[in-house]
Enzyme design. Structure first.
Site, PDB file in Angstrom:
ATOM      1  N   LYS A 192     -38.002 -16.368  -8.413  1.00  0.00           N
ATOM      2  CA  LYS A 192     -38.147 -16.570  -6.875  1.00  0.00           C
ATOM      3  C   LYS A 192     -39.856 -16.746  -6.516  1.00  0.00           C
ATOM      4  CE  LYS A 192     -38.733 -13.978  -2.427  1.00  0.00           C
ATOM      5  NZ  LYS A 192     -38.004 -12.972  -1.879  1.00  0.00           N
ATOM      6  N   ASP A 249     -39.403 -18.644  -0.711  1.00  0.00           N
ATOM      7  CA  ASP A 249     -39.408 -17.974   0.628  1.00  0.00           C
ATOM      8  C   ASP A 249     -40.416 -18.093   1.514  1.00  0.00           C
ATOM      9  OD1 ASP A 249     -39.068 -15.758   2.477  1.00  0.00           O
ATOM     10  OD2 ASP A 249     -39.239 -14.262   1.269  1.00  0.00           O
ATOM     11  N   LYS A 268     -42.724 -16.760  -3.688  1.00  0.00           N
ATOM     12  CA  LYS A 268     -43.188 -16.371  -2.347  1.00  0.00           C
ATOM     13  C   LYS A 268     -43.966 -17.406  -1.806  1.00  0.00           C
ATOM     14  CE  LYS A 268     -42.685 -13.221  -0.150  1.00  0.00           C
ATOM     15  NZ  LYS A 268     -41.610 -12.999   0.948  1.00  0.00           N
ATOM     16  N   GLU A 285     -34.954 -19.296   1.061  1.00  0.00           N
ATOM     17  CA  GLU A 285     -34.918 -17.888   1.774  1.00  0.00           C
ATOM     18  C   GLU A 285     -36.006 -18.185   2.941  1.00  0.00           C
ATOM     19  OE1 GLU A 285     -35.764 -14.712  -1.078  1.00  0.00           O
ATOM     20  OE2 GLU A 285     -36.571 -13.398   0.580  1.00  0.00           O
ATOM     21  N   ASN A 296     -40.983 -17.047   4.291  1.00  0.00           N
ATOM     22  CA  ASN A 296     -41.117 -16.087   5.048  1.00  0.00           C
ATOM     23  C   ASN A 296     -41.186 -16.599   6.881  1.00  0.00           C
ATOM     24  OD1 ASN A 296     -42.681 -13.894   3.164  1.00  0.00           O
ATOM     25  ND2 ASN A 296     -40.664 -13.279   4.286  1.00  0.00           N
ATOM     26  N   HIS A 353     -33.494  -7.648  -1.262  1.00  0.00           N
ATOM     27  CA  HIS A 353     -34.979  -7.900  -0.974  1.00  0.00           C
ATOM     28  C   HIS A 353     -35.678  -6.624  -1.582  1.00  0.00           C
ATOM     29  CE1 HIS A 353     -38.080  -6.472   1.827  1.00  0.00           C
ATOM     30  NE2 HIS A 353     -38.439  -7.626   1.867  1.00  0.00           N
ATOM     31  N   ASN A 402     -33.901 -12.133   4.720  1.00  0.00           N
ATOM     32  CA  ASN A 402     -34.321 -10.847   4.843  1.00  0.00           C
ATOM     33  C   ASN A 402     -35.047 -10.664   6.348  1.00  0.00           C
ATOM     34  OD1 ASN A 402     -36.527 -11.431   3.059  1.00  0.00           O
ATOM     35  ND2 ASN A 402     -37.487 -10.093   4.194  1.00  0.00           N
ATOM     36  N   ASN A 424     -40.053  -4.965  -1.644  1.00  0.00           N
ATOM     37  CA  ASN A 424     -41.565  -4.853  -1.122  1.00  0.00           C
ATOM     38  C   ASN A 424     -42.113  -4.126  -2.571  1.00  0.00           C
ATOM     39  OD1 ASN A 424     -42.308  -5.909   0.997  1.00  0.00           O
ATOM     40  ND2 ASN A 424     -40.941  -4.455   2.426  1.00  0.00           N
ATOM     41  N   ASP A 446     -31.600  -4.460   2.005  1.00  0.00           N
ATOM     42  CA  ASP A 446     -32.494  -3.627   1.391  1.00  0.00           C
ATOM     43  C   ASP A 446     -32.184  -2.146   1.765  1.00  0.00           C
ATOM     44  OD1 ASP A 446     -34.932  -1.924   1.062  1.00  0.00           O
ATOM     45  OD2 ASP A 446     -36.126  -3.798   1.151  1.00  0.00           O
TER      46      ASP A 446
END
Ligand code: GKR
Ligand code: MG
Length: 429
Positions: free
Chosen positions: A197, A228, A199, A253, A230, A327, A276, A329, A300
């Protein structure tokens, strides 16, 4: 009955390198809170959640309500907490990539520690309390980040000249596709990950899509890829670049913000969409189904309200034809152990789960860092979570917390150390 006698709440700060994301930059330390519940018969259970001063204060309020409760009565414990704190609202989640609701995190912390205790009493692992073991090990994905040079912690933007292997690679900058491929090679070599993945939401989409194409070129078609951003892309941007990455991505994502926009992108693309950010609570499910906002929900347990709630979510996903994955962190081994028990109990794990764990170097459990083999983590042996608190490490990481002075995650403040006029935007490209 096994009654709660004590609840210890210990905020800790763990070393985190300067990772970039849609909200800015990771600070040199990420905050976690370690909760330990001890029963009247002297059994202790532990859990780990994202830490903020606000959540720690709320946990302290919760402590007063929960002393004397039976750890088996989880529904009653939840009712007591909801009665006091109320349900979180959707707005409380916030607009950042991470979830900022209070009640779900608090209940998750309490539930996981209670399940750890229940497992010890029953002499069964937590996975057996969630329906039983469907697999012995749980696959995770490499989680790549654009980043500035730096090791984080006391090194901040500096690097440890003695670091070798992944510890050295983790310090390097990754600001373009070639450096992302280098990071992926180092991370996969160390942990054996078999999917990747990236980010995104950091650079303009052309650069990030080129990084995905470079990963495809480097790793070939058998390694599933995800990106992702975001929620920073516009609908047209997501459709344009989504089409370009069709056949290359396993899933896309959170390319855009909100269930409506996600549904619009989903209609235009063949690639599955995961989230997420837009479907993040049970209250979001009806609208998600009505609109068709995603194919895969990244659960999560920290913000879906615990491990049993995540099992409920898995049932809903099954009913409504959604895939389920996980998900993450920045976190340590208590959270990882809980994720692994949950991952082992889920009926299906069609996608390798997310974890930030490779970016961390600290640990708070006895025996140190958990091991990955071929990208997977074995369900820990032993009853409950199967991991124990290393009290010296806890004390040291708590000192880090006191020294670093951080009380919440604020990627904007950190980003402005590098780019003074940097602003967060809800939608950027
Ligand atoms: O740690 O920078 C980060 C991530 O962006 C994290 O905050 C997100 O919550 O990993 C997360 C995600 O998948 O969106
Ligand atoms: Mg995400």
């Amino acid at each position: 009955m096994s009654l709660i006698r004590e609840i210890a709440i210990t905020p800790i700060a763990i070393v985190d390198p300067p990772l970039l994301n849609a909200a800015g930059l990771h600070a040199p330390y990420a905050l976690r809170t370690i909760v330990e519940i001890v029963t009247d018969d002297g059994i202790s259970g532990i859990s780990e959640i994202p830490g903020t001063r606000e959540i720690d204060l709320a946990l302290a309020e919760a402590r007063d309500l929960l002393i004397g409760k039976d750890v088996f009565q989880l529904s009653d414990i939840r009712r007591t907490l909801v009665g006091h704190f109320g349900h979180d609202t959707a707005a409380e989640r916030g607009v950042a990539p991470w979830d900022q609701r209070k009640m779900v995190h608090i209940f998750s912390a309490v539930e996981v520690a209670c399940l750890d205790i229940i497992g010890k009493i029953m002499n069964r692992p937590v996975v057996d309390l969630l329906g039983g073991r469907m697999r012995d090990e749980v696959p995770f994905s490499a989680y790549l980040f654009y980043k500035y040079e730096g090791a984080g912690g006391e090194w901040a933007f500096g690097t440890d000249p003695d670091a070798t292997g992944w510890a050295a690679a983790r310090q390097k900058s990754a600001l373009n596709p070639a450096e992302i491929v280098e990071q992926a090679r180092a991370m996969c070599a160390e942990f054996g990950f078999q999917s990747i993945k990236l980010k995104g939401g950091v650079f303009e989409p052309r650069q990030e899509v080129d990084a995905i194409l470079a990963l495809r070129e480097a790793f070939g078609p058998d390694v599933p890829l995800r990106i992702d951003p975001n929620a920073l892309w516009r609908v047209e941007t997501a459709i344009e670049y989504g089409k370009e990455m069709e056949g290359v991505l396993e899933y896309l994502e959170d390319p855009v913000r909100g269930q409506e926009n996600m549904a619009a992108v989903r209609k235009a693309l063949k690639t599955p969409l995961a989230t997420n950010m837009c479907t993040t609570s049970f209250e979001d499910i009806p609208r998600s189904i009505e609109l068709g906002s995603e194919d895969i929900i990244l659960s999560d347990h920290h913000f879906w309200g615990g491990l049993r709630a995540s099992m409920t979510l898995s049932g809903l996903c099954d009913t409504f034809g959604r895939g389920l994955s996980m998900h993450s962190n920045s976190h340590l081994g208590i959270s990882l152990a809980a994720m692994v028990h949950l991952g082992a109990a889920l009926p299906e794990v069609p996608y390798a789960l997310d974890t930030h764990y490779p970016w961390q170097s600290d640990e708070v459990i006895v025996g140190g860092r958990m091991k990955f083999e071929n990208g997977a983590v074995k369900v820990p042996d032993g009853p409950g979570l199967g991991v124990e608190l290393d009290r010296d490490a806890l004390a040291r990481l708590h000192q880090n917390y006191l020294k670093c002075g951080l009380t919440k995650r604020d990627d904007l403040v950190e980003m402005r150390k590098k780019v003074p006029d940097w602003e967060f935007m809800l939608t950027r490209w």
